[in-house]
Design a protein around this motif. Structure first.
Motif, short mmCIF file in Angstrom:
data_model
loop_
_atom_site.label_atom_id
_atom_site.label_comp_id
_atom_site.label_asym_id
_atom_site.label_seq_id
_atom_site.Cartn_x
_atom_site.Cartn_y
_atom_site.Cartn_z
N SER A 1 0.84 -1.20 0.00
CA SER A 1 0.00 0.00 0.00
C SER A 1 0.88 1.25 0.00
O SER A 1 2.07 1.19 0.27
CB SER A 1 -0.88 -0.03 1.25
OG SER A 1 -1.39 1.24 1.53
N THR A 2 0.25 2.39 -0.28
CA THR A 2 0.97 3.65 -0.20
C THR A 2 1.34 3.97 1.25
O THR A 2 2.33 4.63 1.51
CB THR A 2 0.12 4.80 -0.74
OG1 THR A 2 -1.14 4.80 -0.07
CG2 THR A 2 -0.10 4.66 -2.23
N GLU A 3 0.48 3.50 2.16
CA GLU A 3 0.73 3.78 3.58
C GLU A 3 1.49 2.62 4.21
O GLU A 3 1.18 1.47 3.94
CB GLU A 3 -0.61 3.94 4.32
CG GLU A 3 -1.49 5.03 3.78
CD GLU A 3 -0.82 6.37 3.88
OE1 GLU A 3 -0.25 6.67 4.94
OE2 GLU A 3 -0.86 7.11 2.88
N ILE B 1 0.49 1.62 10.85
CA ILE B 1 0.96 1.74 12.24
C ILE B 1 0.40 0.52 12.95
O ILE B 1 -0.74 0.14 12.72
CB ILE B 1 0.42 3.07 12.83
CG1 ILE B 1 1.51 4.12 12.78
CG2 ILE B 1 -0.15 2.93 14.20
CD1 ILE B 1 2.28 4.30 14.06
N LEU C 1 -0.68 10.04 15.10
CA LEU C 1 -1.06 8.77 14.48
C LEU C 1 -1.74 7.94 15.54
O LEU C 1 -1.15 7.65 16.59
CB LEU C 1 0.19 8.03 13.98
CG LEU C 1 0.99 8.76 12.91
CD1 LEU C 1 2.29 8.04 12.65
CD2 LEU C 1 0.18 8.86 11.64
N ILE C 2 -2.99 7.58 15.28
CA ILE C 2 -3.74 6.83 16.29
C ILE C 2 -3.99 5.44 15.74
O ILE C 2 -4.70 5.28 14.75
CB ILE C 2 -5.07 7.53 16.60
CG1 ILE C 2 -4.78 8.98 17.00
CG2 ILE C 2 -5.83 6.80 17.69
CD1 ILE C 2 -6.01 9.80 17.26
N PRO C 3 -3.41 4.43 16.35
CA PRO C 3 -3.58 3.08 15.82
C PRO C 3 -4.95 2.49 16.18
O PRO C 3 -5.64 2.98 17.08
CB PRO C 3 -2.45 2.28 16.49
CG PRO C 3 -2.14 3.02 17.72
CD PRO C 3 -2.53 4.44 17.53
N TYR C 4 -5.32 1.44 15.49
CA TYR C 4 -6.50 0.67 15.85
C TYR C 4 -6.24 -0.07 17.15
O TYR C 4 -5.11 -0.36 17.52
CB TYR C 4 -6.78 -0.40 14.79
CG TYR C 4 -7.41 0.10 13.52
CD1 TYR C 4 -6.72 0.09 12.32
CD2 TYR C 4 -8.74 0.55 13.50
CE1 TYR C 4 -7.30 0.52 11.14
CE2 TYR C 4 -9.32 0.98 12.33
CZ TYR C 4 -8.59 0.96 11.16
OH TYR C 4 -9.17 1.38 10.00
N LEU C 5 -7.32 -0.43 17.84
CA LEU C 5 -7.19 -1.37 18.95
C LEU C 5 -7.04 -2.76 18.37
O LEU C 5 -6.14 -3.52 18.72
CB LEU C 5 -8.45 -1.34 19.83
CG LEU C 5 -8.58 -0.15 20.76
CD1 LEU C 5 -9.94 -0.17 21.42
CD2 LEU C 5 -7.49 -0.18 21.82
N VAL C 6 -7.95 -3.10 17.46
CA VAL C 6 -7.89 -4.39 16.78
C VAL C 6 -7.96 -4.08 15.28
O VAL C 6 -8.86 -3.40 14.83
CB VAL C 6 -9.08 -5.29 17.17
CG1 VAL C 6 -9.03 -6.58 16.37
CG2 VAL C 6 -9.06 -5.57 18.66
N GLN C 7 -6.98 -4.55 14.54
CA GLN C 7 -6.93 -4.26 13.12
C GLN C 7 -8.09 -4.97 12.40
O GLN C 7 -8.22 -6.18 12.49
CB GLN C 7 -5.59 -4.78 12.56
CG GLN C 7 -5.42 -4.63 11.09
CD GLN C 7 -5.24 -3.19 10.68
OE1 GLN C 7 -4.72 -2.38 11.45
NE2 GLN C 7 -5.67 -2.83 9.50
N ILE D 1 -6.94 -2.39 4.64
CA ILE D 1 -5.52 -2.09 4.63
C ILE D 1 -5.40 -0.60 4.40
O ILE D 1 -5.92 -0.10 3.40
CB ILE D 1 -4.79 -2.85 3.50
CG1 ILE D 1 -4.98 -4.35 3.69
CG2 ILE D 1 -3.32 -2.49 3.47
CD1 ILE D 1 -4.35 -5.17 2.60
N PRO D 2 -4.77 0.13 5.31
CA PRO D 2 -4.71 1.59 5.13
C PRO D 2 -4.05 1.93 3.81
O PRO D 2 -3.09 1.30 3.40
CB PRO D 2 -3.86 2.07 6.30
CG PRO D 2 -3.22 0.88 6.86
CD PRO D 2 -4.03 -0.29 6.50
N GLY D 3 -4.60 2.87 3.11
CA GLY D 3 -4.05 3.28 1.83
C GLY D 3 -4.66 2.54 0.67
O GLY D 3 -4.49 2.95 -0.48
N THR D 4 -5.33 1.44 0.92
CA THR D 4 -6.02 0.75 -0.17
C THR D 4 -7.51 0.74 0.13
O THR D 4 -7.94 0.89 1.27
CB THR D 4 -5.55 -0.70 -0.33
OG1 THR D 4 -5.84 -1.40 0.87
CG2 THR D 4 -4.07 -0.77 -0.62
#
Lengths: 190, 1002
Positions: free
Chosen positions: A67-69, A72, B37-43, B48-51
């Motif tokens: 992905s581009t990202e 985190i 930047l705030i992450p997820y608790l559970v992905q 998928i970030p960015g897609t």
């Protein structure tokens, strides 16, 4: 005394597990105020995780190759180990009670975050302006999965991550010219 | 200090204080604020970030039930695309569907339940309290009259409501303002069945529309446009059978504009014309007679062309010619609806058209019953009027409203009747007129946020699933009803339970029910064939005698015939609070943000009226003022006004804007149980004037080379390799020298990125397919974060639409319009671009892959590029449209959530234009690189191409000889706009083909 089993995380990309004596030992940091880089809500040590334990970059920053990202890590990723790993049991630190207490306190901050369902708000270090579209996956494809250090520096040895490269356009273009890759404006600016 | 001040700031300061006194206010470009930047608790495992992740659901903007795939980025819906698996829209979507996003993130949504307090204003209440209150009111009202008003709901939700109402002793009315009552009644008159058939436009050889606007709002517009284009477009392979399209109606709608011939029959005589044509066909044996044709002889005997031509207002031989053409085509499809059936004799007109289809043999082939379209299941106007009467008489103690806004389309009488209802509950997500009069509001989720389904036609169950978390504190109405009905569990379980039962039996091995539902959900529903039902002529045909309309002067001096037609974009008013739809110019009049009244120039001359002068229309039921728009696309003895505007509530974009055409109509039920949308009114000039906001430049093309039209004979005679529109700029004697010089220049230019083989991105736009529906324009707004500027700025020509539709009338020998050519105009990505050499900072430059690039961060706003552009397709950000709280804010919260993260949001002072969706090009190239392959033809689809229901736009690599676009570019019909300027555009337009030789086109 309770025996704390520090489970080494899964190692991928063919890196051999090394014995404790051969492994790089991340130093004890007594005063983080001297370190470069912005202070983070939890004193997360890349030199311990990526340097000493050799966790690959993409174990946490999982989407960098697709992905581009870069992504985190979610709290679930951290807690995958830290549910059991309380910290402070690394060789070289075990004996120093102040350091053990300090490192455990950071893990405890993480566990509290997870319990309270309030993720830590990390301070962003690497950012490009909104009119630049930087695709991580193209650069990983070109430089390989170990290419992160090219731009982000020797993160494996950083106790606190700081920005190494200027990330200005001139800096980007210099590398593109050296490696004879496209310098066309519309590849990044659209 | 070098690089101490950035260029933009330097020029700005220079202009103010002079070179010597330039102040250094800051070093470098201003800092970006620190991000967190705030992450997820559970992905979430599917993000998928960015897609992007795509979810299939159903569009609920009208009752057609098109399937959509929603592109979701990081939990936000950013774009709607058609679902290619749906047999209704086959991957295409209209503007109203694209604008559903603006309904989801609308800033004027009701954010939480509300109850009217003692002081008469709304105050917030929690959900439990609201439901308790509703339960109490339901208990109170039992036996005293409970009515639930919905839109056309042939769905599990509709079934659930019916079940609940049976429990509590209430009844449901489904109300659609344009409910096709005439169509149903007419079908019953002719064939004894009040259901709606399916129409096979794709296989028609001749399309004859009696007012049916099947490209704008009639039944299932995207589906019909797709089919119509297959029949009507000029493709080399089917050149011998390009279906002719004739439109009969008092004014040219979007559909009428695409006709090859316009028959402007006197209003109300459309049925007479149909029967006259049927008489010709039967008496002269022009088609194979159906078995019971003898029954029709008596009915048709009074309709010989000679007898009725005067009443209709067209010549006898025209009627005979039309009948001949219709019958001999071997596949004539006549459709009736819209304006032609909104008269008091509408049902009879539909029945007459049914007879015409019948004698030509189309019933059972092109018109097949059995589909039972859901849009025909709504209650009739008679039912709505009966409800109003009940309400006014105090026989309704509790009224619940969902998905309908009767107070806007039935003003006056309905509003008064509402006052007599003891308690009124609305489930609307918006504070529209009906909701504003209610006592309790339990806001529903937006259709994109909820589980559900709908059955747009027999055999098709279209699934609905939530694609985002709810934006506000709303709750699915179906969950509320489920709770009130005493069911346990959520509506999701309820509806998925129903879906499990949809697995077709006996076809292959049975699949586990859950897997079946999951797979069907990924496809957007369960798609099966509609059963067909043979129909016969009704026993009693005596009612099919369309009486002529009365043209007497009314008691109040009403002497004008006013037709109220549905606005193709705002429809019955439901689109009015979406800025994309308000800013979209009406496809026919090119007017935005306001209503108008269409007046023929001859009539206007008699009254001394100019475009923009206000006309007060006073019918026996109401009075409204509209600014006039003079056009030859309407009969001189008819005035026409669109619906959609004139809201008194509903939101910031809709409220207090223009006038409500529904006010002119009465609430009388006419002979067939429907509503009459044609009314006699008096028209008086008020003396007021308004600058109407229109994007129309010139209505005539005047031979400038912007559009080319070919008669079908000429088009059929073209052979591959011929290029009738080719424009040779260089004279013969100089061509060798110029070519030598050009080659030397190219050699010098092939350095660095420009060396070697590159794609050259191009478009081919087929004007024979483009209908001018403007779905592409809204899709472009959605994809590229284009700002809406509002009425004031549009008046000054500041609209930002990167793609505009230019409409030029085609006229016959008498100068009367016989349809129009629509040409989408966007950045031509010229090979020899006039905008590139004049940019002082290289923000406009030519990319190696053939695009005219626009680098937003380099642009300093000299606007020289736009000045030089001969197509005028460059748009400047005069104000900061993205500024939070700014004066011209285009994306007030939460509208900003629909912004596409792949496209930069432009600031003030920056020029922008079409980029051929470069973000999609780069995305496809990135994906191809990851997969170690090249980009294939068809990988990259621009937003306009993807949504076009006619498939008129094709994108691809012009340097790839096998790509679809390069084959179309070599088509003999191809030409470049303003070719004489030698700009070498990358867009090839294919000339429009008209089915009869039109002497002039402008």
């Amino acid at each position: 005394m309770v025996l704390i089993l520090a489970l080494p995380p899964a190692v991928v990309y063919g890196q051999q597990a090394t014995t404790a004596s051969q492994r790089y030992q991340a130093p004890i940091v007594k005063d983080s105020g001297d370190l470069k880089g912005p202070r983070q809500p939890i004193f997360f040590r890349h030199d311990i995780h990526a340097g000493e334990y050799k966790v690959p970059c993409m174990y946490c920053h999982y989407s960098a190759a697709v992905s581009t990202e870069p992504g985190i890590p979610s709290l679930q990723t951290c807690m995958g180990c830290h549910l059991y790993v309380a910290g402070g049991s690394r060789t070289g630190v075990k004996s120093d009670t102040a350091a053990v207490r300090a490192e455990r306190a950071q893990v405890q901050l993480l566990r509290t975050s997870a319990r309270d369902r309030k993720p830590p708000e990390w301070t962003r270090i690497h950012a490009v302006p909104g009119f630049v579209h930087f695709p991580h996956m193209r650069h990983i494809k070109a430089l390989g999965t170990n290419g992160c250090a090219n731009c982000h520096g020797d993160v494996q040895n950083m106790a606190q991550v700081y920005q190494v490269s200027s990330l200005t356009m001139g800096w980007c273009v210099r590398c593109h010219v050296q490696r004879k890759v496209s310098r066309d404006c519309s590849v990044c600016h659209y | 200090m070098t690089d101490s001040i950035d260029r933009r700031r330097f020029l700005k300061v220079l202009g103010v204080t002079g070179a010597g006194a330039a102040t250094v206010s800051a070093c470098g470009i201003g800092p970006e604020p620190t991000e967190r930047l705030i992450p997820y608790l559970v992905q979430p495992e599917d993000q998928i970030p960015g897609t992007a992740t795509y979810y299939a659901t159903t569009c609920r903007e009208c009752a057609a039930g098109c399937g959509v795939q929603v592109r979701v980025r990081e939990g936000r819906a950013v774009k709607l695309e058609g679902n290619p698996d749906s047999p209704i829209n086959r991957g295409r979507l209209c503007s109203r569907g694209q604008a559903a996003l603006q309904g989801l993130y609308n800033p004027d949504r009701v954010p939480h339940p509300m109850v009217r307090n003692a002081g008469g204003t709304f105050e917030a209440i929690d959900w439990d309290g609201a439901i308790q209150r509703l339960r109490a009111k339901v208990a109170e009202a039992r036996g005293k009259g409970i009515v639930f008003v919905t839109g056309a709901e042939v769905s599990s939700f509709g079934d659930l409501v019916d079940e609940w109402l049976k429990q509590i002793g209430g009844r449901r009315l489904s109300y659609e303002p344009f409910g096709f009552d005439a169509l149903r009644a007419g079908n019953r008159l002719a064939f004894g069945t009040a259901s709606l058939p399916s129409y096979d436009f794709a296989n028609a050889k001749y399309v004859l529309s009696f007012g049916a606007d099947f490209l704008d709002t009639w039944l299932s517009p995207v589906e019909f446009q797709n089919g119509f284009t297959q029949a009507h477009a000029f493709d080399g392979a089917r050149s011998a059978s390009m279906a002719k399209f004739v439109y009969v109606g008092p004014r040219l709608s979007l559909t009428g504009m695409n006709a090859d011939e316009w028959v402007a029959a006197r209003p109300g005589t459309e049925g007479t014309l149909a029967l006259a044509m049927a008489q010709v066909i039967v008496s002269r044996h022009l088609a194979r007679q159906p078995a019971d044709a003898s029954r029709l002889v008596g009915l048709l005997s009074g309709y010989a062309p000679s007898a009725v031509a005067d009443a209709i207002g067209i010549e006898q031989d025209v009627i005979v010619r039309l009948a001949r053409e219709f019958a001999s085509s071997g596949g004539g499809l006549a459709v009736a609806g819209g304006m032609a059936t909104q008269y008091a004799n509408g049902a009879a007109i539909v029945a007459a058209v049914n007879i015409l289809n019948y004698v030509a043999g189309s019933v059972g082939s092109l018109v097949t019953f059995g589909a039972d379209m859901a849009v025909g299941s709504a209650g009739t106007f008679a039912d709505a009027e009966a409800l109003r009467a009940d309400m006014a008489a105090g026989r309704v103690a509790l009224l619940l409203v969902h998905g309908a806004n009767p107070a806007h389309s039935l003003p006056g009488a309905f509003q008064q009747a509402l006052g007599k209802v003891a308690y009124k509950v609305s489930f609307s997500s918006y504070m529209d007129e009906t909701t504003a009069a209610c006592d309790l509001v339990l806001p529903d989720h937006h259709p994109l946020e909820q589980w559900g389904d709908s059955r747009p036609r027999a055999g098709v169950t279209a699934f609905q699933q939530p694609v985002v978390q709810p934006v506000f504190d709303t709750r699915q109405t179906s969950d509320v009803v489920l709770q009130l009905a005493g069911h346990s569990g959520t509506f999701k379980d309820y509806v998925q339970g129903k879906w499990r039962g949809l697995q077709p039996r006996g076809r292959g091995p049975a699949v586990a029910a859950d897997k079946f539902v999951f797979d069907a959900l990924a496809k957007g529903g369960v798609y099966g064939e509609a059963p067909t039902r043979a129909v016969r002529l009704a026993n009693d045909l005596s009612a099919i005698v369309p009486p002529l309309l009365s043209e007497e002067r009314g008691s109040g001096g009403e002497d004008q015939t006013v037709v109220v037609f549905p606005h193709p974009v705002l429809h019955d008013g439901r689109g009015a609070n979406k800025p994309w739809l308000q800013e979209l110019p009406d496809p026919v009049s090119k007017i935005a943000w306001h209503s108008w009244v269409e007046v023929h120039p001859d009539t206007a001359a008699k009254w001394g009226l100019a475009t923009g002068d206000f006309l007060a229309l006073k019918s026996p039921f109401g009075r409204q003022e509209f600014p006039a728009w003079l056009t030859r696309s309407i009969r001189p003895d008819v005035l026409a006004v669109p619906t959609g505007q004139g809201h008194t509530a509903y939101g910031r974009y809709a409220q207090d804007r223009s006038a409500n055409a529904f006010e002119l109509l009465g609430v009388q039920v006419n002979g067939y149980g429907g509503r009459t949308f044609v009314v006699r009114a008096s028209a008086t000039k008020t003396g007021a004037h308004r600058q109407i906001v229109t994007t129309e430049g010139s209505p005539r093309e005047r031979g400038r080379g912007t559009v080319e039209v070919l008669g079908i004979a000429r088009a059929q005679s073209l052979r591959p390799g011929q290029a009738p529109f080719h424009h040779e700029e260089t004279p013969e004697y100089a061509s060798a020298a110029v070519e030598w010089w050009a080659e030397r220049q190219h050699e010098k230019a092939e350095i660095g990125d420009y060396k070697g083989e590159q794609p050259r991105w191009g478009l081919a736009i087929d004007l024979a397919k483009c209908t001018g529906c403007a779905a592409c324009v809204t899709a472009c707004y959605a994809e590229n974060n284009i700002a809406t500027v509002g009425e004031d700025l549009m008046e000054r020509g500041r609209e930002m639409s990167w793609l505009r539709l230019e409409r030029y009338w085609l006229t016959d020998a008498q100068g009367e319009p016989q349809g129009a050519v629509n040409s989408p105009m966007l950045c031509q990505q010229c090979g020899n671009a006039p905008c590139e050499p004049v940019c002082p900072v290289y923000a406009a430059y030519h990319t190696p892959d053939g695009l005219n690039g626009q680098v937003y961060n380099r642009c300093v706003g000299t606007r020289y590029c736009s000045n030089n552009c001969p197509y005028k397709v460059r748009y400047f950000n005069w104000y900061n449209y993205a500024e939070r709280g700014g004066k011209y804010e285009a994306f007030p919260e939460p509208l900003s959530m629909l912004l596409n993260p792949d496209v930069t949001v432009r600031e003030k002072g920056v020029m922008e234009k079409c980029t051929f969706c470069v973000q999609r090009i780069r995305g496809a190239q990135n994906q191809a690189r990851l997969e170690d392959r090249g980009v294939r033809d068809g990988d990259i689809v621009t937003a306009c191409q993807q949504t076009c229901p006619s498939d008129a736009i094709v994108f691809g690599d012009l340097n790839d000889r096998r790509s679809r676009v390069s084959q179309l570019a070599g088509n003999p019909r191809g030409y470049h706009v303003l070719a004489g300027l030698n700009t070498k555009p990358a867009i090839t337009y294919l000339a429009r083909v008209v089915a009869q030789d039109t002497p002039s086109h402008g």
